[in-house]
Enzyme design. Structure first.
Site, PDB file in Angstrom:
ATOM      1  N   GLU A 294       0.807  -1.219   0.000  1.00 50.99           N
ATOM      2  CA  GLU A 294       0.000   0.000   0.000  1.00 50.99           C
ATOM      3  C   GLU A 294       0.844   1.275   0.000  1.00 50.99           C
ATOM      4  O   GLU A 294       0.461   2.290  -0.564  1.00 50.99           O
ATOM      5  CB  GLU A 294      -0.929   0.038   1.228  1.00 50.99           C
ATOM      6  CG  GLU A 294      -1.910  -1.109   1.305  1.00 50.99           C
ATOM      7  CD  GLU A 294      -1.359  -2.275   2.114  1.00 50.99           C
ATOM      8  OE1 GLU A 294      -0.124  -2.312   2.317  1.00 50.99           O
ATOM      9  OE2 GLU A 294      -2.129  -3.147   2.523  1.00 50.99           O
ATOM     10  N   ASP A 336      28.391  25.692 -21.028  1.00 46.92           N
ATOM     11  CA  ASP A 336      28.993  26.976 -21.376  1.00 46.92           C
ATOM     12  C   ASP A 336      30.326  27.108 -20.643  1.00 46.92           C
ATOM     13  O   ASP A 336      30.638  26.322 -19.747  1.00 46.92           O
ATOM     14  CB  ASP A 336      28.085  28.131 -20.936  1.00 46.92           C
ATOM     15  CG  ASP A 336      26.832  28.226 -21.794  1.00 46.92           C
ATOM     16  OD1 ASP A 336      26.933  27.942 -22.986  1.00 46.92           O
ATOM     17  OD2 ASP A 336      25.776  28.577 -21.247  1.00 46.92           O
ATOM     18  N   ASP A 634      21.966  30.309 -20.870  1.00 44.89           N
ATOM     19  CA  ASP A 634      21.509  31.457 -20.099  1.00 44.89           C
ATOM     20  C   ASP A 634      20.783  32.499 -20.940  1.00 44.89           C
ATOM     21  O   ASP A 634      20.091  33.352 -20.406  1.00 44.89           O
ATOM     22  CB  ASP A 634      22.666  32.128 -19.352  1.00 44.89           C
ATOM     23  CG  ASP A 634      23.806  32.506 -20.283  1.00 44.89           C
ATOM     24  OD1 ASP A 634      23.620  32.435 -21.521  1.00 44.89           O
ATOM     25  OD2 ASP A 634      24.886  32.877 -19.785  1.00 44.89           O
ATOM     26  N   ASP A 638      19.049  30.409 -26.221  1.00 49.28           N
ATOM     27  CA  ASP A 638      19.367  29.079 -25.699  1.00 49.28           C
ATOM     28  C   ASP A 638      18.110  28.259 -25.423  1.00 49.28           C
ATOM     29  O   ASP A 638      18.205  27.046 -25.212  1.00 49.28           O
ATOM     30  CB  ASP A 638      20.169  29.191 -24.391  1.00 49.28           C
ATOM     31  CG  ASP A 638      21.582  29.664 -24.631  1.00 49.28           C
ATOM     32  OD1 ASP A 638      22.116  29.381 -25.719  1.00 49.28           O
ATOM     33  OD2 ASP A 638      22.155  30.324 -23.746  1.00 49.28           O
ATOM     34  N   GLU A 703       4.172 -12.214   4.334  1.00 52.97           N
ATOM     35  CA  GLU A 703       2.765 -11.943   4.592  1.00 52.97           C
ATOM     36  C   GLU A 703       1.868 -13.015   3.989  1.00 52.97           C
ATOM     37  O   GLU A 703       0.803 -13.331   4.525  1.00 52.97           O
ATOM     38  CB  GLU A 703       2.390 -10.562   4.046  1.00 52.97           C
ATOM     39  CG  GLU A 703       2.987  -9.412   4.847  1.00 52.97           C
ATOM     40  CD  GLU A 703       2.593  -8.060   4.310  1.00 52.97           C
ATOM     41  OE1 GLU A 703       1.935  -8.018   3.247  1.00 52.97           O
ATOM     42  OE2 GLU A 703       2.937  -7.038   4.928  1.00 52.97           O
TER      43      GLU A 703
END
Length: 918
Positions: A294, A336, A634, A638, A703
């Site tokens: 769960e 860059d 930047d 770009d 389980e």
């Protein structure tokens, strides 16, 4: 102030200046802008300049979704089966589990959403407004009607504005859907046209792609055109990440397997073992509950959100959760140079003219003035006027770092730097064009007009026909002169210096000044060179070394001179001693097929004098070769490359708003080292997601095993674990350790591995085998050993009754409690075992994850409450265990952990002996 839909009406026959003055009067403003006090009052009156979320509350739908995902549907099916056969108490418990898990998942998703949305506070949109007569950079939400703002190339426009001065090119695609830029100018006045086509208006949400202008804000927030559109539309639903899609597919797989097992168990138990139909359905519902992980979906969502916050603290703002996955498989970083590899703190070091070389560092160190040579005076004048930076006494320098460095050189050469004088003398500006690599202004000088230009030497020299010789004489620029200048540029560049050339031309007094760039930037007189130093950041070399060790290739793409780019690339270790340097012109001559071959076959490569469009071609070529690409940028141009890359990385300090919008990640410090840190954290986070997936899946086997024992025992073995105990285990002990595993430190050698293939899924077959058939099987064996140990010690033999009222009933309750606690003890061992994938746990520190230690402490405390408090004993059917039984459980975690430690040791040993491991 009128509402946005009552836009002021311009009387016909007005010229642009009169119309502007009328608007300023209506807005109770002036060309000097507002005072700070007046701006605060208007902010209270009009509210913040931001869009309000429409569509009402979303949480009811989000909460309802938690009840309908495949894992929740399984539990609804189990509750329905239990209700149908009359097991109302257990059915109510299952429904309670559904609600608890839904509430937990909802809280985590809301938390994750807020974690991502809160990152916007780190990168607020900024605007430059005149406050108290001085240009100030403010948060865009503080803009108010009447503000005078400065718009420059790369800015995202934050309000609806009427231009008062200058002209700009604007990308209107946010409002019109058309990606073609349009010219907006204060000198053009339109009457009786649709508001979006008025040439003197710009609008919130659009982007300035070129030029510079001043304007007055006349609408903000929801009163803007963008606000009107936002009010009519609902927010687009975010698509799930690849990881979330994979997990949902696994959830459906678990659902199919669980339902198949449960449906097969009913006839097997009813007809093969002789159980009643009611008991068969009850135990089938228990199988369903045992197979359902769960907590998987909410834990993954929250873990990624926590990871995003952790990356933000390290200077990398990830805007989408899915980007964390992509970081783990990045194998190429295109970066860059200026500001990312280097400090972006330019300082001028030398000036070269026909009169000779001036060492600015030496002049400053000796404390002597530089001689007032006419050529050097001219260079200083060009540097001071063809510039938009500010270097006022008593103030911090503002503007582009390169332009600040040029101003510093102008100051050393004796030029006046007053910005007000420069702006009053300026008649026109041709903004810096990254394609042309030039910037020009037309200025008044001694009653005459002159064109001043600065730019890359190889871009500027073809526009020059003369040069400024000694004593300020203009002489023809011969081929030998050009070669001499080029040789000096190469000498500077080889030292890692950035070089700008400067030139000017006096305009004839009897002619109209040129308004076309091609007419202005011609027949120039070359004046000199300014060389600047931008040193590499201290941490970059180590970060580059880490990336190369991790199998990540780094490609430098810069607009700088090839020799400068190669020198910096060698200095920080991006390339070896002899890299291949491809200039922008060479790149243009390559076809797409040739470019793909180049980037795939050339290990050490640097792209110099590259345009932003070249970045897009390089990103395309790398992606077509199958690489996962991170691209930095930047500038405005770009944006296409940032969108095209798998991870677009924008600069938080020097980057434009447009670049930040297009990116996936923003670097708050503009530092390449933050990219390497983000990649490292991305790998660590991805590893941790896999760890807690193994941890959660490992619980399915223990389980389900008690129900299989009961079924295969044909009724002779009592049920080793009740459904309510199983549900208590799922609720009380699984989620917190899983969350703690998401905080695991990185394993040794994390950055020594090659990048993960992008096609590799987060959940793989070996992981499931380790979870279900190794760790889960060991825990199941231990818990069943504890069950039979307690029961047989009390004298039980197969087939003996253990129902309430029978002599063995209390021993049976203690035995189921032993099963319950055995699962928890085994789970603790599983949590420690999955902390590493291959390495020994000692290598990361047994006690290094304090979150896991706290989670286990909470788990043990909750188990004590379940076992030793009467209300829970009555509800769950547990019974207090003597100290001897608890001592019997003590080795369980060490057995599970030790077995997996041995498995990992054998894997490491096999890998070291195999040829691949050598």
């Amino acid at each position: 102030m009128k509402s946005r839909h009552e836009t002021w009406v311009r009387p016909p026959g007005l010229d642009p200046e009169e119309a502007a003055e009328l608007l300023l009067r209506d807005l109770h403003s002036s060309r000097a802008g507002l005072t700070s006090v007046e701006a605060q009052q208007r902010h209270l009156q009009y509210g913040g300049n931001e869009l309000r979320r429409r569509g009402g509350r979303r949480w009811p739908g989000e909460l309802a979704r938690q009840f309908t995902h495949p894992l929740a549907l399984l539990l609804w099916l189990a509750a329905a089966l239990l209700t149908a056969v009359g097991s109302f108490v257990v059915a109510v418990a299952v429904v309670l589990i559904i609600f608890l898990n839904a509430a937990f998942a909802f809280v985590q998703e809301v938390h994750a959403e807020h974690a991502v949305e809160a990152l916007a506070a780190y990168i607020p949109q900024r605007a430059k407004a005149l406050r108290d007569g001085v240009p100030r950079e403010i948060d865009a939400t503080e803009l108010v009607p009447g503000d005078i703002v400065v718009i420059e190339a790369g800015d995202r426009i934050a309000a609806d504005i009427r231009l008062l001065q200058g002209a700009i090119e604007v990308d209107m695609s946010a409002l019109t859907g058309e990606s073609v830029t349009t010219l907006r100018s204060a000198a053009i006045l339109d009457v009786d046209v649709p508001v979006l086509t008025a040439h003197d208006l710009v609008f919130s949400g659009t982007s300035c792609t070129g030029g510079e202008a001043h304007g007055v804000v006349f609408a903000t927030g929801m009163n803007t055109e963008l606000g009107r559109i936002a009010a009519l539309s609902e927010r687009v639903k975010q698509e799930p990440s690849p990881l979330e899609r994979q997990v949902r597919r696994v959830a459906w797989l678990i659902a199919i397997v669980s339902v198949s097992l449960a449906l097969a168990f009913i006839p097997l138990a009813a007809f093969g073992i002789g159980l009643s139909l009611v008991d068969s359905v009850v135990f089938a519902a228990g199988l369903l509950a045992g197979m359902v992980p769960e907590g998987l979906l909410p834990v993954i969502t929250l873990a990624l959100a926590v990871a995003v916050r952790a990356l933000a603290a390290r200077g990398a703002l990830v805007k989408r959760l899915s980007a964390v996955e992509t970081l783990g498989s990045t194998d190429v970083i295109c970066t860059d140079k200026t500001g990312t590899i280097t400090e972006n703190r330019m300082r001028p070091t030398r000036v070269w003219t026909a009169s000779g070389l001036v060492d600015l560092d030496d002049a400053a160190a000796l404390g002597r003035d530089i001689p007032a040579d006419p050529v050097q005076v001219t260079v200083g004048r060009i540097a001071a006027t063809c510039n938009n930076a500010r270097l006022e006494p008593g103030e911090e320098p503002s503007g582009d770092p390169t332009e600040i460095a040029v101003l510093l050189a102008a100051r050393e050469l004796g030029a006046g730097l007053a910005a007000t004088e420069r702006e009053s003398d300026r008649c026109w500006q041709f903004h810096f064009d990254p394609e042309l690599k030039l910037m020009s202004t037309i200025d008044r000088h001694h009653g005459r007009l002159a064109v001043r230009t600065k730019g890359a030497p190889e871009a500027l020299l073809p526009h020059c026909t003369t040069f400024l010789a000694a004593q300020g004489r203009q002489l023809p620029l011969t081929d030998s002169d050009r070669q001499r200048i080029a040789a000096q540029v190469d000498a500077f560049a080889a030292d890692g210096l950035r070089v700008l050339a400067l030139a000017e031309r006096e305009l004839p007094p009897d002619r109209r000044p040129p308004h076309r760039r091609s007419d202005a930037e011609t027949d120039l007189c070359f004046a000199g060179l300014i060389a600047m130093l931008d040193p590499p950041r201290p941490a970059v070399a180590e970060a580059v070394r880490d990336c190369r060790t991790a199998g990540i290739r780094i490609i430098m793409i810069t607009g700088d001179h090839p020799l400068t780019a190669a020198a910096i690339a060698r200095r920080v270790g991006i390339t070896g001693s002899d890299p291949s340097v491809i200039s922008g012109q060479q790149l243009e001559e390559l076809g797409d097929t040739e470019l793909r071959a180049l980037v795939s076959r050339t290990p050490d490569i640097v792209f110099a004098r590259a345009s932003p469009e070249a970045k897009l071609r390089i990103a395309d070529a790398l992606s077509e070769e199958g690489h996962v690409v991170a691209m930095t940028g930047d500038g405005v141009n770009d944006a296409p490359a940032l969108r095209r890359a798998d991870i677009g990385i924008a600069m938080g300090r020097s980057g434009t708003d447009v670049a930040r919008e297009a990116s996936t990640m923003v670097l708050t410090d503009d530092n390449f080292a933050s990219i390497a840190t983000a990649v490292r954290d991305g790998r660590r986070i991805y590893d941790n997601v896999r760890k807690f997936i193994i941890y959660i899946f490992a619980h399915a086997t223990p389980e389900v095993m008690p129900f299989l024992f009961f079924a295969l025992g044909g009724g002779r073995i009592p049920l080793p674990l009740t459904i309510l105990q199983l549900l208590a285990f799922d609720v009380g002990s699984e989620t917190l350790p899983a969350l703690a595993l998401s905080r695991e430190p990185a394993e040794p050698g994390l950055m020594d591995r090659p990048p993960r293939p992008g096609s590799e899924g987060v959940i793989q077959g070996p992981m499931l085998l380790r979870a279900w058939l190794f760790l889960g099987a060991i825990v199941a064996a231990l818990q069943m050993t504890g069950f039979f140990f307690v029961l047989t010690r009390a004298g039980w033999t197969p087939g003996d009754p253990t129902e309430p009222g029978q002599p063995l009933h209390h021993a049976y309750q203690q035995a189921t409690t032993m099963t319950f606690l055995g699962m928890i003890a085994g789970q603790i061992g599983t949590a420690f075992a999955v902390r590493t994938t291959r390495a020994s746990l000692r290598s990361v520190g047994v006690l290094s994850n304090r979150y896991l230690l706290a989670a286990i402490a909470g788990e043990l405390l909750l188990a004590a409450v379940f076992v030793y408090t009467p209300p829970f004993q009555k509800l769950l059917g547990t019974a207090a265990l003597p100290a001897s039984d608890l001592l019997f459980l003590l080795p369980y975690p060490f057995i599970v952990w030790g077995a997996d430690e041995l498995r990992r040791y054998l894997i490491r040993r096999h890998s070291s002996r195999s040829p691949q491991g050598q």
